[in-house]
Design a protein around this motif. Structure first.
Motif, PDB file in Angstrom:
ATOM      1  N   PHE A   1       0.672  -1.257  -0.048  1.00 14.39           N
ATOM      2  CA  PHE A   1      -0.047  -0.206  -0.031  1.00 14.39           C
ATOM      3  C   PHE A   1       0.879   1.348  -0.025  1.00 14.39           C
ATOM      4  O   PHE A   1       0.489   2.197  -0.865  1.00 14.39           O
ATOM      5  CB  PHE A   1      -0.845   0.048   1.061  1.00 14.39           C
ATOM      6  CG  PHE A   1      -1.797   1.187   1.319  1.00 14.39           C
ATOM      7  CD1 PHE A   1      -2.891   1.113   0.469  1.00 14.39           C
ATOM      8  CD2 PHE A   1      -1.716   2.132   2.105  1.00 14.39           C
ATOM      9  CE1 PHE A   1      -3.869   2.435   0.381  1.00 14.39           C
ATOM     10  CE2 PHE A   1      -2.426   3.216   2.026  1.00 14.39           C
ATOM     11  CZ  PHE A   1      -3.533   3.366   1.225  1.00 14.39           C
ATOM     12  N   THR A   2       1.849   1.244   0.863  1.00 10.16           N
ATOM     13  CA  THR A   2       2.848   2.125   0.509  1.00 10.16           C
ATOM     14  C   THR A   2       3.380   2.416  -0.460  1.00 10.16           C
ATOM     15  O   THR A   2       3.624   3.645  -1.186  1.00 10.16           O
ATOM     16  CB  THR A   2       3.962   2.337   1.798  1.00 10.16           C
ATOM     17  OG1 THR A   2       3.419   2.027   3.241  1.00 10.16           O
ATOM     18  CG2 THR A   2       4.982   3.396   2.006  1.00 10.16           C
ATOM     19  N   ASP A   3       3.944   1.348  -1.152  1.00 13.06           N
ATOM     20  CA  ASP A   3       4.637   1.468  -2.356  1.00 13.06           C
ATOM     21  C   ASP A   3       3.404   2.010  -3.336  1.00 13.06           C
ATOM     22  O   ASP A   3       3.946   2.932  -4.404  1.00 13.06           O
ATOM     23  CB  ASP A   3       5.074  -0.091  -2.879  1.00 13.06           C
ATOM     24  CG  ASP A   3       6.168  -0.418  -1.878  1.00 13.06           C
ATOM     25  OD1 ASP A   3       6.928   0.576  -1.327  1.00 13.06           O
ATOM     26  OD2 ASP A   3       6.612  -1.507  -2.053  1.00 13.06           O
ATOM     27  N   LEU A   4       2.441   1.671  -3.566  1.00  9.94           N
ATOM     28  CA  LEU A   4       1.354   2.148  -4.322  1.00  9.94           C
ATOM     29  C   LEU A   4       1.217   3.691  -4.098  1.00  9.94           C
ATOM     30  O   LEU A   4       1.008   4.356  -5.108  1.00  9.94           O
ATOM     31  CB  LEU A   4       0.120   1.336  -4.305  1.00  9.94           C
ATOM     32  CG  LEU A   4      -1.146   1.645  -5.097  1.00  9.94           C
ATOM     33  CD1 LEU A   4      -0.722   1.248  -6.470  1.00  9.94           C
ATOM     34  CD2 LEU A   4      -2.428   1.169  -4.518  1.00  9.94           C
ATOM     35  N   ARG A   5       1.110   4.017  -2.813  1.00 13.64           N
ATOM     36  CA  ARG A   5       1.062   5.514  -2.548  1.00 13.64           C
ATOM     37  C   ARG A   5       2.014   6.236  -3.135  1.00 13.64           C
ATOM     38  O   ARG A   5       2.028   7.369  -3.761  1.00 13.64           O
ATOM     39  CB  ARG A   5       0.855   5.876  -1.203  1.00 13.64           C
ATOM     40  CG  ARG A   5       0.484   7.130  -0.912  1.00 13.64           C
ATOM     41  CD  ARG A   5       0.229   7.339   0.450  1.00 13.64           C
ATOM     42  NE  ARG A   5       1.796   7.450   1.132  1.00 13.64           N
ATOM     43  CZ  ARG A   5       2.107   8.004   2.262  1.00 13.64           C
ATOM     44  NH1 ARG A   5       1.209   7.981   3.302  1.00 13.64           N
ATOM     45  NH2 ARG A   5       3.424   7.938   2.704  1.00 13.64           N
ATOM     46  N   TYR A   6       3.312   5.691  -2.844  1.00 12.41           N
ATOM     47  CA  TYR A   6       4.498   6.423  -3.624  1.00 12.41           C
ATOM     48  C   TYR A   6       4.645   6.519  -4.979  1.00 12.41           C
ATOM     49  O   TYR A   6       5.030   7.391  -5.541  1.00 12.41           O
ATOM     50  CB  TYR A   6       5.722   6.014  -3.006  1.00 12.41           C
ATOM     51  CG  TYR A   6       6.086   6.163  -1.459  1.00 12.41           C
ATOM     52  CD1 TYR A   6       5.489   7.402  -0.782  1.00 12.41           C
ATOM     53  CD2 TYR A   6       6.473   5.087  -0.603  1.00 12.41           C
ATOM     54  CE1 TYR A   6       5.905   7.745   0.599  1.00 12.41           C
ATOM     55  CE2 TYR A   6       6.878   5.531   0.737  1.00 12.41           C
ATOM     56  CZ  TYR A   6       6.603   6.788   1.219  1.00 12.41           C
ATOM     57  OH  TYR A   6       6.711   7.072   2.551  1.00 12.41           O
ATOM     58  N   PHE A   7       4.117   5.596  -5.718  1.00 12.94           N
ATOM     59  CA  PHE A   7       3.931   5.517  -7.084  1.00 12.94           C
ATOM     60  C   PHE A   7       3.340   6.470  -7.364  1.00 12.94           C
ATOM     61  O   PHE A   7       3.591   7.155  -8.539  1.00 12.94           O
ATOM     62  CB  PHE A   7       3.651   4.078  -7.448  1.00 12.94           C
ATOM     63  CG  PHE A   7       3.437   3.857  -8.972  1.00 12.94           C
ATOM     64  CD1 PHE A   7       4.373   3.964  -9.874  1.00 12.94           C
ATOM     65  CD2 PHE A   7       1.812   4.049  -9.461  1.00 12.94           C
ATOM     66  CE1 PHE A   7       4.302   3.925 -11.190  1.00 12.94           C
ATOM     67  CE2 PHE A   7       1.842   4.243 -10.964  1.00 12.94           C
ATOM     68  CZ  PHE A   7       2.892   3.980 -11.709  1.00 12.94           C
ATOM     69  N   PHE A   8       1.801   6.563  -6.920  1.00 15.86           N
ATOM     70  CA  PHE A   8       0.814   7.708  -7.321  1.00 15.86           C
ATOM     71  C   PHE A   8       1.286   8.912  -7.256  1.00 15.86           C
ATOM     72  O   PHE A   8       1.000   9.928  -7.989  1.00 15.86           O
ATOM     73  CB  PHE A   8      -0.806   7.444  -6.842  1.00 15.86           C
ATOM     74  CG  PHE A   8      -1.144   6.217  -7.749  1.00 15.86           C
ATOM     75  CD1 PHE A   8      -1.571   6.348  -8.982  1.00 15.86           C
ATOM     76  CD2 PHE A   8      -1.534   5.045  -7.095  1.00 15.86           C
ATOM     77  CE1 PHE A   8      -2.087   5.593  -9.756  1.00 15.86           C
ATOM     78  CE2 PHE A   8      -2.128   4.087  -7.644  1.00 15.86           C
ATOM     79  CZ  PHE A   8      -2.419   4.319  -9.110  1.00 15.86           C
TER      80      PHE A   8
END
Length: 75
Positions: free
Chosen positions: A4-11
């Motif tokens: 979830f953190t990786d997804l947030r940083y990607f966006f």
């Protein structure tokens, strides 16, 4: 929760930066503007998501049209 953190940083890295530019213009934190878009999207059944996409498209077109050139030779 790492995904979830990786997804947030990607966006955050590859997003359109609509919320950060709007927050800078309004003098607010970008987090508060993002929360507004999230809550408004749920409250109005997706209308604010469409507004977000229109703003992203408009900002991208504005950046393409109104680019600052440093000299005459950059044409």
């Amino acid at each position: 929760m790492k995904w979830f953190t990786d997804l947030r940083y990607f966006f955050e890295k590859h997003g359109f930066a609509v919320t950060s530019r709007l927050a800078d213009r309004l003098g607010m934190k970008a987090k508060n503007v993002r929360l507004f878009f999230i809550y408004a999207t749920f409250a109005t059944f997706g209308i604010w998501f469409l507004v977000y996409l229109v703003l992203a498209f408009w900002l991208k077109m504005k950046d393409l049209i109104y680019t600052k050139r440093s000299s005459v030779f950059d044409l």
